[in-house]
Each structure stands twice: as structure tokens, then as C-alpha cells.
Motif scaffolding. Sequence first.
Motif, PDB file in Angstrom:
ATOM      1  N   LYS A   5       0.826  -1.203   0.000  1.00 61.23           N
ATOM      2  CA  LYS A   5       0.000   0.000   0.000  1.00 61.23           C
ATOM      3  C   LYS A   5       0.864   1.258   0.000  1.00 61.23           C
ATOM      4  O   LYS A   5       0.553   2.243  -0.665  1.00 61.23           O
ATOM      5  CB  LYS A   5      -0.942  -0.005   1.211  1.00 61.23           C
ATOM      6  N   ASP A   6       1.963   1.234   0.752  1.00 56.16           N
ATOM      7  CA  ASP A   6       2.844   2.392   0.783  1.00 56.16           C
ATOM      8  C   ASP A   6       3.422   2.676  -0.597  1.00 56.16           C
ATOM      9  O   ASP A   6       3.536   3.830  -1.016  1.00 56.16           O
ATOM     10  CB  ASP A   6       3.986   2.160   1.788  1.00 56.16           C
ATOM     11  N   ARG A   7       3.813   1.626  -1.308  1.00 59.18           N
ATOM     12  CA  ARG A   7       4.358   1.815  -2.652  1.00 59.18           C
ATOM     13  C   ARG A   7       3.315   2.419  -3.581  1.00 59.18           C
ATOM     14  O   ARG A   7       3.628   3.264  -4.407  1.00 59.18           O
ATOM     15  CB  ARG A   7       4.845   0.471  -3.202  1.00 59.18           C
ATOM     16  N   TRP A   8       2.081   1.967  -3.429  1.00 53.88           N
ATOM     17  CA  TRP A   8       1.018   2.525  -4.279  1.00 53.88           C
ATOM     18  C   TRP A   8       0.739   3.989  -3.930  1.00 53.88           C
ATOM     19  O   TRP A   8       0.567   4.835  -4.797  1.00 53.88           O
ATOM     20  CB  TRP A   8      -0.259   1.702  -4.112  1.00 53.88           C
ATOM     21  N   SER A  33      -2.895 -10.311 -11.106  1.00 51.32           N
ATOM     22  CA  SER A  33      -4.101 -11.031 -11.488  1.00 51.32           C
ATOM     23  C   SER A  33      -3.764 -12.398 -12.080  1.00 51.32           C
ATOM     24  O   SER A  33      -4.447 -13.393 -11.809  1.00 51.32           O
ATOM     25  CB  SER A  33      -4.929 -10.215 -12.488  1.00 51.32           C
ATOM     26  N   GLU A  34      -2.695 -12.473 -12.878  1.00 45.64           N
ATOM     27  CA  GLU A  34      -2.288 -13.753 -13.458  1.00 45.64           C
ATOM     28  C   GLU A  34      -1.798 -14.707 -12.377  1.00 45.64           C
ATOM     29  O   GLU A  34      -2.076 -15.914 -12.424  1.00 45.64           O
ATOM     30  CB  GLU A  34      -1.199 -13.524 -14.505  1.00 45.64           C
ATOM     31  N   SER A 106      -7.136  -5.270 -16.659  1.00 45.87           N
ATOM     32  CA  SER A 106      -6.701  -5.747 -15.348  1.00 45.87           C
ATOM     33  C   SER A 106      -7.699  -5.376 -14.259  1.00 45.87           C
ATOM     34  O   SER A 106      -7.978  -6.167 -13.353  1.00 45.87           O
ATOM     35  CB  SER A 106      -5.316  -5.173 -15.020  1.00 45.87           C
ATOM     36  N   LYS A 107      -8.251  -4.172 -14.351  1.00 43.29           N
ATOM     37  CA  LYS A 107      -9.228  -3.725 -13.357  1.00 43.29           C
ATOM     38  C   LYS A 107     -10.478  -4.602 -13.392  1.00 43.29           C
ATOM     39  O   LYS A 107     -10.957  -5.058 -12.342  1.00 43.29           O
ATOM     40  CB  LYS A 107      -9.613  -2.272 -13.621  1.00 43.29           C
ATOM     41  N   GLU A 108     -11.002  -4.843 -14.584  1.00 40.98           N
ATOM     42  CA  GLU A 108     -12.202  -5.678 -14.718  1.00 40.98           C
ATOM     43  C   GLU A 108     -11.918  -7.110 -14.285  1.00 40.98           C
ATOM     44  O   GLU A 108     -12.764  -7.760 -13.653  1.00 40.98           O
ATOM     45  CB  GLU A 108     -12.692  -5.652 -16.163  1.00 40.98           C
ATOM     46  N   ASN A 109     -10.732  -7.582 -14.607  1.00 36.97           N
ATOM     47  CA  ASN A 109     -10.367  -8.947 -14.259  1.00 36.97           C
ATOM     48  C   ASN A 109     -10.309  -9.135 -12.745  1.00 36.97           C
ATOM     49  O   ASN A 109     -10.869 -10.086 -12.197  1.00 36.97           O
ATOM     50  CB  ASN A 109      -9.012  -9.291 -14.885  1.00 36.97           C
ATOM     51  N   LYS A 189      -8.003  -6.461  -3.127  1.00 34.19           N
ATOM     52  CA  LYS A 189      -8.620  -5.254  -2.570  1.00 34.19           C
ATOM     53  C   LYS A 189      -7.620  -4.105  -2.501  1.00 34.19           C
ATOM     54  O   LYS A 189      -7.983  -2.951  -2.728  1.00 34.19           O
ATOM     55  CB  LYS A 189      -9.184  -5.560  -1.182  1.00 34.19           C
ATOM     56  N   VAL A 190      -6.366  -4.432  -2.185  1.00 32.15           N
ATOM     57  CA  VAL A 190      -5.341  -3.391  -2.167  1.00 32.15           C
ATOM     58  C   VAL A 190      -5.157  -2.810  -3.561  1.00 32.15           C
ATOM     59  O   VAL A 190      -5.108  -1.582  -3.746  1.00 32.15           O
ATOM     60  CB  VAL A 190      -4.002  -3.960  -1.644  1.00 32.15           C
ATOM     61  N   CYS A 191      -5.064  -3.668  -4.553  1.00 28.57           N
ATOM     62  CA  CYS A 191      -4.875  -3.193  -5.927  1.00 28.57           C
ATOM     63  C   CYS A 191      -6.065  -2.353  -6.389  1.00 28.57           C
ATOM     64  O   CYS A 191      -5.889  -1.277  -6.958  1.00 28.57           O
ATOM     65  CB  CYS A 191      -4.678  -4.376  -6.877  1.00 28.57           C
TER      66      CYS A 191
END
Length: 241
Positions: A5-8, A33-34, A106-109, A189-191
Motif C-alpha cells: 500500500k505504501d508503494r502505491w 491477477s495472473e 486488469s481492473k475488470e479482471n 482489494k489493495v490493488c
Amino acid sequence: MNKIKDRWNNINEFSGIPGYGLTSIEKFIQGRSESIFEKIRSIFLRDIIIKSIAAVFITLNLIFYQGYDLIITLNVVLLAFLGFFFFIEMKYFSAFKRSADMGKSSKENLSSILIFLERKFPVSAIFRATTYLFGFVPGLLLYFYLAYGYPKPIETMGYFVFSFLCLLGIISGYILDTRQVRHHKNHIKVCLSDLNDDALALASANIEANRKLDITTIVLVQALILLGFLVLVVILKSALT
């Protein structure tokens, strides 16, 4: 998890550094996701392998216990339930593969995988946990035949011990699956929460809208499996005594 989370949260600090920015973020999400897809897929494949081994045990019992009508009936019933549960498992596996369509963004996936893990995976985990029953009972009968050449009678305490071991295996399998998936859900959830859009909110709304129905389904499945287990214990006791 906090380091991720900090990196994001501090991603803007690296906007001028090669290798960082929106392109790298998208690659990170895609890679995540992969990775999650492969790990969840391995859970389904592991269960398919175990069910196949259980089918081999049942088939051997049908061959070895010719003349023992109750044991033959028990194994036929187990094989029928195993086939039905295998069919249900493949339906969930197909639903998972559709939810994790790599053709999506990626978001939808990630949103689609999260919905599946929250809504469908708990029920499928119950069906997978029962695989221990389909392997334990035929395996025990096969052991008796290989060790003694006939179905060795079991004392009253033995029924309690074997029943406890079987239930322990079922419960342990369920807990193992759910704990593994909890880790993956946290990553998703973090992503999603750091995409600065309402993707997580939309996924959560979909989950909450169906939560009551899912809980009812889980309770009914658990009750049916428990009832089936008790019936099988009664049949096994009659067969071995």
C-alpha cells in the motif's frame, strides 16, 4: 500488505523515474491477477486429482468385494455422489475461468475474480472439502481388504475415531482453502482500492446484494452434506457388522 500500500500511495514520487508510472502500475496489476488466477486454478486441479484417486479406490472395492452386497451398495452410492460432486466442481471451475478472462482489462479482471471469490468460492470450498469423505471411506475399506482379505468388523470406539478423523479432514480442507483465498482477496482489494476509482465499490455492491442468498445456500449445502455423512456412517456400520 502495508508495504504494498505504501508503494502505491507514493507512486507519484517516482513519476520521473524510468520503470515507474501508469504503465508499470498496469503491468504490476496484470502480473498480480495472473498469479492469483494460477494459484486459485491449482486449488481446483488439486481437488480434481484427489477425486480421481478416490474414484480409483471405489472401483477397486467394487472389484474386490464381490459377494458383499452392502459394501458394493455403499461404494456405488459413493461413486454416484462423487460423480455428482465432480460435476458441480467443474461448473464452479468453469465459472472461475470465465470470471478470470485474461481478455479483460486488469481492473475488470480483478473485480470479477473478487466477486467470484466472495460469492462462489465459499460454496465450492464446501464441495471440495467433502472429497476427504469420498477418499477416506473407500480407502479404509480397501485397506481392510489388502490387510485382512475381508471387511474387518469395527468396534464402537472405532466408529467414533474414524468418524472424528473423517470430519476433521473435511473441516481442515475447508479451512485451508478459505485461508488461502483470504490472502489473495486482500491483495486484490489493495490493488483495486488504489486505482482511485469506484471499482471496489461496484464489486462490494454486487457482493452485498447477494450476501443473504449466498449464506442461505451455504447453510443448506452444509446441512445436506452432514445428513449424507450420517447416512453413510449408518450404512458402513451395517456393512461391517
